[in-house]
Design a protein around this motif. Structure first.
Motif, PDB file in Angstrom:
ATOM      1  N   TYR A  31      66.185 107.111 -13.623  1.00  0.00           N
ATOM      2  CA  TYR A  31      66.321 108.420 -13.325  1.00  0.00           C
ATOM      3  C   TYR A  31      65.550 108.977 -12.135  1.00  0.00           C
ATOM      4  O   TYR A  31      64.412 108.274 -11.842  1.00  0.00           O
ATOM      5  CB  TYR A  31      65.736 109.077 -14.542  1.00  0.00           C
ATOM      6  CG  TYR A  31      66.579 109.089 -15.940  1.00  0.00           C
ATOM      7  CD1 TYR A  31      67.356 110.043 -16.230  1.00  0.00           C
ATOM      8  CD2 TYR A  31      66.456 108.032 -16.593  1.00  0.00           C
ATOM      9  CE1 TYR A  31      68.115 110.004 -17.598  1.00  0.00           C
ATOM     10  CE2 TYR A  31      67.062 107.726 -17.793  1.00  0.00           C
ATOM     11  CZ  TYR A  31      67.820 108.854 -18.363  1.00  0.00           C
ATOM     12  OH  TYR A  31      68.547 108.767 -19.488  1.00  0.00           O
ATOM     13  N   CYS A  46      71.020 101.033 -11.562  1.00  0.00           N
ATOM     14  CA  CYS A  46      70.216 101.289 -10.328  1.00  0.00           C
ATOM     15  C   CYS A  46      71.085 100.572  -9.244  1.00  0.00           C
ATOM     16  O   CYS A  46      71.013 101.059  -8.076  1.00  0.00           O
ATOM     17  CB  CYS A  46      69.157 100.166 -10.467  1.00  0.00           C
ATOM     18  SG  CYS A  46      67.887 100.578 -11.566  1.00  0.00           S
ATOM     19  N   ALA A  61      69.407 112.673 -10.318  1.00  0.00           N
ATOM     20  CA  ALA A  61      70.328 111.921 -10.117  1.00  0.00           C
ATOM     21  C   ALA A  61      69.774 110.579 -11.319  1.00  0.00           C
ATOM     22  O   ALA A  61      68.550 110.680 -11.597  1.00  0.00           O
ATOM     23  CB  ALA A  61      70.179 110.885  -8.872  1.00  0.00           C
ATOM     24  N   GLU A  62      70.925 109.947 -11.809  1.00  0.00           N
ATOM     25  CA  GLU A  62      70.573 109.141 -13.015  1.00  0.00           C
ATOM     26  C   GLU A  62      71.948 107.951 -13.014  1.00  0.00           C
ATOM     27  O   GLU A  62      72.782 108.297 -12.546  1.00  0.00           O
ATOM     28  CB  GLU A  62      70.442 109.710 -14.267  1.00  0.00           C
ATOM     29  CG  GLU A  62      71.747 110.434 -14.845  1.00  0.00           C
ATOM     30  CD  GLU A  62      71.502 110.838 -16.303  1.00  0.00           C
ATOM     31  OE1 GLU A  62      71.074 112.148 -16.203  1.00  0.00           O
ATOM     32  OE2 GLU A  62      71.397 110.151 -16.952  1.00  0.00           O
ATOM     33  N   SER A  75      74.031 104.993  -3.340  1.00  0.00           N
ATOM     34  CA  SER A  75      74.044 106.681  -3.121  1.00  0.00           C
ATOM     35  C   SER A  75      73.102 106.918  -1.939  1.00  0.00           C
ATOM     36  O   SER A  75      71.780 106.559  -1.796  1.00  0.00           O
ATOM     37  CB  SER A  75      73.688 107.275  -4.062  1.00  0.00           C
ATOM     38  OG  SER A  75      72.695 108.360  -3.741  1.00  0.00           O
ATOM     39  N   LEU A 100      72.820 103.707  -8.158  1.00  0.00           N
ATOM     40  CA  LEU A 100      71.875 104.689  -7.417  1.00  0.00           C
ATOM     41  C   LEU A 100      71.432 104.014  -6.000  1.00  0.00           C
ATOM     42  O   LEU A 100      71.523 104.746  -5.000  1.00  0.00           O
ATOM     43  CB  LEU A 100      70.737 104.789  -8.156  1.00  0.00           C
ATOM     44  CG  LEU A 100      70.808 105.541  -9.246  1.00  0.00           C
ATOM     45  CD1 LEU A 100      69.604 105.719 -10.168  1.00  0.00           C
ATOM     46  CD2 LEU A 100      71.284 106.903  -9.062  1.00  0.00           C
ATOM     47  N   VAL A 160      69.893 108.914  -2.346  1.00  0.00           N
ATOM     48  CA  VAL A 160      68.953 107.974  -2.916  1.00  0.00           C
ATOM     49  C   VAL A 160      68.268 106.896  -2.041  1.00  0.00           C
ATOM     50  O   VAL A 160      67.017 106.749  -2.205  1.00  0.00           O
ATOM     51  CB  VAL A 160      69.310 107.297  -4.202  1.00  0.00           C
ATOM     52  CG1 VAL A 160      68.358 106.416  -4.834  1.00  0.00           C
ATOM     53  CG2 VAL A 160      69.636 108.445  -5.471  1.00  0.00           C
TER      54      VAL A 160
END
Ligand code: ATP
Length: 222
Positions: free
Chosen positions: A192, A205, A201-202, A211, A208, A214
């Motif tokens: 998270y 991994c 965001a969540e 992204s 993420l 992130v």
């Protein structure tokens, strides 16, 4: 070996006076999971940890912890004038666990340090004492606030490896609160991201990390 605990946070609002530190946060950690909570300074990470451990009271929303929770606080908060072994014993007050032998099996370095005053230990050694003290309460869920804070990368990796082993071998549920996303992504499946008191965001991994938002904020890349 036992079943890991769970964390279920729904619509959590926590305030300090008129300042909102957590704004409708929703987060869950299932039994046996190791989940990261990332975010910059002031995002509300420690506030969430303190609310999970009952130090802070929510303004609204719910926090449910299934099983016994232990919290390794940011900055360790050991008793510097007490020995390692006395610091460990204090960690066992809730579980009535007096004998740190099983913690010495887990973290053998602590056995060598047992008679030393906690205040004279290195940062990494102190973090290990804080870790051992948390394990003395025989937790089902462990909340680790800034494992890597002030530690050399090698020391952090070593402590993280101990956490991973407890998670994989004993099913200990872990919420790893970190500013170091590389570390967190390396050991957790899901994360998270908290910014200014909100989950922005969540997800897994691996997703993420892909992204751009992130990656640029937390992985120092684009
Ligand atoms: P850090 O990584 O720097 O520890 P954090 O993500 O853990 O940051 P918190 O310590 O939870 O963030 O702080 C969240 C917000 O609440 C910040 O704006 C902080 O200034 C504020 N805050 C924290 N503790 C208090 C307090 N006791 N009284 C008033 N405001 C506070």
């Amino acid at each position: 070996s036992r079943t890991g605990g769970t964390i279920e946070v729904t619509d959590l609002v926590v305030t300090y006076g008129s300042a909102t530190a957590l704004d409708h946060v929703r987060l869950s950690v299932r039994s046996g999971e190791m989940v990261a909570l990332l975010g910059p300074n002031g995002a509300g990470k420690s506030t969430l940890a303190d609310t999970l451990s009952g130090i802070l009271t929510p303004r609204s929303g719910t926090v449910e912890v299934g099983g016994r929770l232990a919290h390794i606080p940011e900055g360790r908060q050991l008793f510097p004038d007490l020995t390692v072994e006395d610091n460990l014993s204090l960690g066992g007050w809730r579980s009535r666990e007096r004998d740190p032998a099983f913690v010495f099996d887990l973290l053998p370095r602590l056995a060598e340090l047992r008679k030393r005053r906690a205040g004279v230990l290195s940062g990494g050694e102190q973090q290990m004492v804080a870790f051992g003290r948390a394990m003395m309460s025989r937790p089902d869920v462990l909340v680790v606030d800034e494992l890597s804070l002030g530690l050399a990368p090698m020391v952090t990796r070593d402590l993280a490896a101990h956490l991973v082993a407890l998670n994989r071998e004993q099913g200990l549920t872990v919420l790893l609160i970190e500013q170091n996303a590389r570390l967190a992504f390396g050991v957790c499946e899901r994360a998270y991201v908290l910014e200014a008191g909100r989950v922005v965001a969540e997800g897994p991994c691996a997703e993420l990390a892909e992204s751009p938002r992130v990656a640029s904020a937390y992985l120092g890349g684009s």
